[in-house]
Write a protein that holds these residues in place. Sequence first.
Motif, PDB file in Angstrom:
ATOM      1  N   PHE A  85      39.288  53.654  43.937  1.00 39.28           N
ATOM      2  CA  PHE A  85      38.239  53.586  42.920  1.00 39.28           C
ATOM      3  C   PHE A  85      37.043  52.778  43.424  1.00 39.28           C
ATOM      4  O   PHE A  85      37.139  52.054  44.414  1.00 39.28           O
ATOM      5  N   GLU A  87      35.601  50.224  41.837  1.00 34.24           N
ATOM      6  CA  GLU A  87      36.126  48.866  41.781  1.00 34.24           C
ATOM      7  C   GLU A  87      37.531  48.950  42.360  1.00 34.24           C
ATOM      8  O   GLU A  87      38.218  49.925  42.135  1.00 34.24           O
ATOM      9  N   ALA A  89      40.256  47.819  41.440  1.00 32.95           N
ATOM     10  CA  ALA A  89      41.300  48.009  40.421  1.00 32.95           C
ATOM     11  C   ALA A  89      42.650  47.468  40.879  1.00 32.95           C
ATOM     12  O   ALA A  89      43.675  48.118  40.730  1.00 32.95           O
ATOM     13  N   LEU A  90      42.632  46.270  41.459  1.00 29.78           N
ATOM     14  CA  LEU A  90      43.886  45.630  41.868  1.00 29.78           C
ATOM     15  C   LEU A  90      44.501  44.933  40.660  1.00 29.78           C
ATOM     16  O   LEU A  90      43.810  44.601  39.707  1.00 29.78           O
ATOM     17  N   PHE A  91      45.823  44.717  40.738  1.00 32.03           N
ATOM     18  CA  PHE A  91      46.482  43.956  39.680  1.00 32.03           C
ATOM     19  C   PHE A  91      46.265  42.473  39.971  1.00 32.03           C
ATOM     20  O   PHE A  91      46.793  41.953  40.957  1.00 32.03           O
ATOM     21  N   PRO A  92      45.475  41.780  39.136  1.00 33.65           N
ATOM     22  CA  PRO A  92      45.090  40.406  39.479  1.00 33.65           C
ATOM     23  C   PRO A  92      46.269  39.437  39.494  1.00 33.65           C
ATOM     24  O   PRO A  92      46.170  38.375  40.087  1.00 33.65           O
ATOM     25  N   TRP A  93      47.384  39.812  38.845  1.00 28.51           N
ATOM     26  CA  TRP A  93      48.531  38.907  38.786  1.00 28.51           C
ATOM     27  C   TRP A  93      49.492  39.106  39.955  1.00 28.51           C
ATOM     28  O   TRP A  93      50.502  38.438  40.049  1.00 28.51           O
ATOM     29  N   PHE A 102      53.025  48.175  45.479  1.00 31.07           N
ATOM     30  CA  PHE A 102      53.277  48.570  44.087  1.00 31.07           C
ATOM     31  C   PHE A 102      53.737  50.022  43.990  1.00 31.07           C
ATOM     32  O   PHE A 102      54.677  50.348  43.262  1.00 31.07           O
ATOM     33  N   GLY A 103      53.078  50.906  44.749  1.00 33.42           N
ATOM     34  CA  GLY A 103      53.410  52.340  44.699  1.00 33.42           C
ATOM     35  C   GLY A 103      54.850  52.618  45.088  1.00 33.42           C
ATOM     36  O   GLY A 103      55.648  53.081  44.266  1.00 33.42           O
ATOM     37  N   TYR A 134      46.039  35.916  46.074  1.00 33.66           N
ATOM     38  CA  TYR A 134      45.754  36.712  44.882  1.00 33.66           C
ATOM     39  C   TYR A 134      44.371  37.357  45.039  1.00 33.66           C
ATOM     40  O   TYR A 134      43.511  36.806  45.739  1.00 33.66           O
ATOM     41  N   ALA A 136      41.812  37.357  43.268  1.00 31.15           N
ATOM     42  CA  ALA A 136      40.700  36.471  42.907  1.00 31.15           C
ATOM     43  C   ALA A 136      40.261  35.599  44.077  1.00 31.15           C
ATOM     44  O   ALA A 136      39.144  35.099  44.098  1.00 31.15           O
ATOM     45  N   GLU A 137      41.153  35.426  45.063  1.00 30.38           N
ATOM     46  CA  GLU A 137      40.819  34.561  46.197  1.00 30.38           C
ATOM     47  C   GLU A 137      40.125  35.327  47.322  1.00 30.38           C
ATOM     48  O   GLU A 137      39.814  34.740  48.346  1.00 30.38           O
ATOM     49  N   ARG A 143      38.943  42.880  48.948  1.00 33.32           N
ATOM     50  CA  ARG A 143      39.630  43.525  47.816  1.00 33.32           C
ATOM     51  C   ARG A 143      39.668  45.030  48.005  1.00 33.32           C
ATOM     52  O   ARG A 143      40.678  45.675  47.739  1.00 33.32           O
ATOM     53  N   ARG A 150      46.692  49.963  49.718  1.00 37.20           N
ATOM     54  CA  ARG A 150      47.617  50.336  48.661  1.00 37.20           C
ATOM     55  C   ARG A 150      47.794  51.860  48.600  1.00 37.20           C
ATOM     56  O   ARG A 150      48.863  52.369  48.253  1.00 37.20           O
TER      57      ARG A 150
END
Lengths: 269, 265
Positions: A85, A87, A89-93, A102-103, A134, A136-137, A143, A150
Motif C-alpha cells: 500500500f 502507506e 499499513a504495518l501493525f504498530p503493535w 504475519f502472513g 517497532y 514507530a521507531e 517502514r 512482508r
Amino acid sequence: MSGAPAIALERVRKEFAKGERRVLAVDDVDLAVEQREFTAILGPSGCGKSTLLNMVAGFEGPTAGRVLAGGAPVDGPSPARAVVFQEPALFPWLSVFDNVVFGPKTQGKPAAEYRAGAAQIIEQVGLSGFESHYPAELSGGMRQRVGIARVLVMQPQIMLMDEPFGALDAQTRSLMQELLLEVWERHHQTVLFITHDIEEALLLADRVCVMTARPGRIKKTIRVAIPRPRSIEVTTSPEFNRLRAEVFALIREESLRAAAESARAGGAR
Amino acid sequence: MPRVLRAPWLLVLPAALVALWHFAVAERWIVEGIIPSPAQVLDSWYTWIFGSAQATLSPYSGTWFDNVAYSTRRVLQGFGLAAAVAIPLGLMIGWNRLVAQVVDPTIQLFRPVPITAWLPFAIAVFGIYDASALFLIGLGAFYPVVVNTTHGVRDTNLLLLRAARLMGARPATVLAKVVFPSALPSIFTGLRLGIGVAWTAVIVAEMIAVKSGLGYVLWDAYYVGRMDICVATMFSVGLLGYLSDRVIVAAARFLLRWRTLEAHE
C-alpha cells in the motif's frame, strides 16, 4: 492455466455511488499482464488507477466486466495477489520481524518453514538488526521496506503496488526504486505498479499504461525496451529521454483536456 | 524538567488546601463543631486503622482494613464482571452490524439511567446482600467499557484490515490479531472510566444496600455525628480510587509499549 495471463481485465467498468450522483471512476478498461511481467499504470491523480488495483486485489468488485487472475475470476483478497500500500499499513503493535511473518504465521505455516526465509528477506531489504524494533521507531523508508518484506515472504505470484514510494522524500524514493529492481531481478514476480511519476514508471516497468483523466481509460500502452538489469543510471540514457518525452506529451495532453473539461462543466453550472 | 525537580510543585496545591482547611477551623471562619480540623481527622483515621491502646467505646477502632477489604473486593468483583461482559460485547457490536442493530439501541436507552436510580430495583430484586452491590457496581462500570470498546473497534484502520485479509487471515483471526490490539488503547480508556464509576457505585451501594464497607461506615458515621470519620472515609476512597487507576495505567503502559514509542517520536 499457464497460458492464461497473470492478470486480465476485460471491459472493466467501476461506478461509485456518491450521494444521489453516480461517479464513473473507471470505464472500459482492457488489460492483460503476462506472467513475470512488470507493468506500470501511470496517470494523473483521481484517474481511478487505485480503483483498478483494488479490483485486482479483490477489495472491490467491478460494476461491469471481468477481473481475472491466472484465468480465474477474482472474488476476494488472496495471499497470491499481495499488495504493497501507499502507506506501509504495518501493525504498530508488532515488531518488524512479527510484521514480516504475519502472513505465513496466520496461514498456519510452521515457524521452522518461514523463519529462515524471513530472515533472508529482511536482509535483502536492508533491515538486518532492526528485527525487534517497532514500526514507530523506523523512518518512512524503512517502514515501506517492512511493507515490501512482508509481501515478499509470502512468495506471491503477483505483487500489486499502489504508489508505494509516493509518500517518501526524493532521496529515499530512488533508493527504494533501486531496491525494488534488485528484488525483482531475484524473484521475477508479476508486478502491477501504480504511480503518477513518469520516471518511476519507465525505470521499473516493462510496459507503461498511460491512463486518461476521469473516467479512467487506458489511453496508450508503451513498451519500455531498456535492457535489464537496470539501475538508476538508465534514467540518463537517450532511449529513456525519448520515452520520457513521449509519455510526458501524452500526460500533458490529458491534463489539458481534463482542465478544459472541468472549466466547461464549471461554465455550464 | 527532571522528575526530581518537578516533585515539590506537585505538593504546592494540596499543602495550600490543607493549610486553608486548618486555619478555617482554628480561626473559626466556619461554624464550630461541624467540620473537624486536619489534625483531628488524622488522629481519628490513625485510630480507625491501628486501633487504640486504651479500651475505647468507639465502634470504628481498628476496623479500617476490614472495611477497605469489603469495598475493594466488591469493586474488583463488580468491575471484573463488567469488563468480562463489556469487552467481548463491545468487540461484537463494533465488528458486526447485526449485533450492533440488535443490542446497541437498548444499551443506549438504558445508559442515561443513573445507577442511583437502580438502587430500589436492586434492593427489591437482590435484597440487602452483596448481590445488590455487585449488580450496581457492575452495571455502572459496564457502560463506559462497552462504549469505548465499540468505539475502538470502529476506529480500526481499514488498511490494516485489508492487509490482514490479504495475508490470509480469517475473520476470527482478524478480530483477535488486528481489531483487538488496535482497539486496546480505547478499551483501556473505558476501563479507567469504569473503575472510577465502580468506586462511586460501591459507596452508593454500601450506604444503602449492604451493611459493611467504606460506604456503610461513611453513612453510619454521619448518623452518629462523627464527621472526622466521614472525612477520613472520603480520603480513603480517594486514595483507593487513585491507586486502582494507577494499576490500570501501569497495565496499559506495559501492554501498549508500542504506543509510548509513537508518542515520543
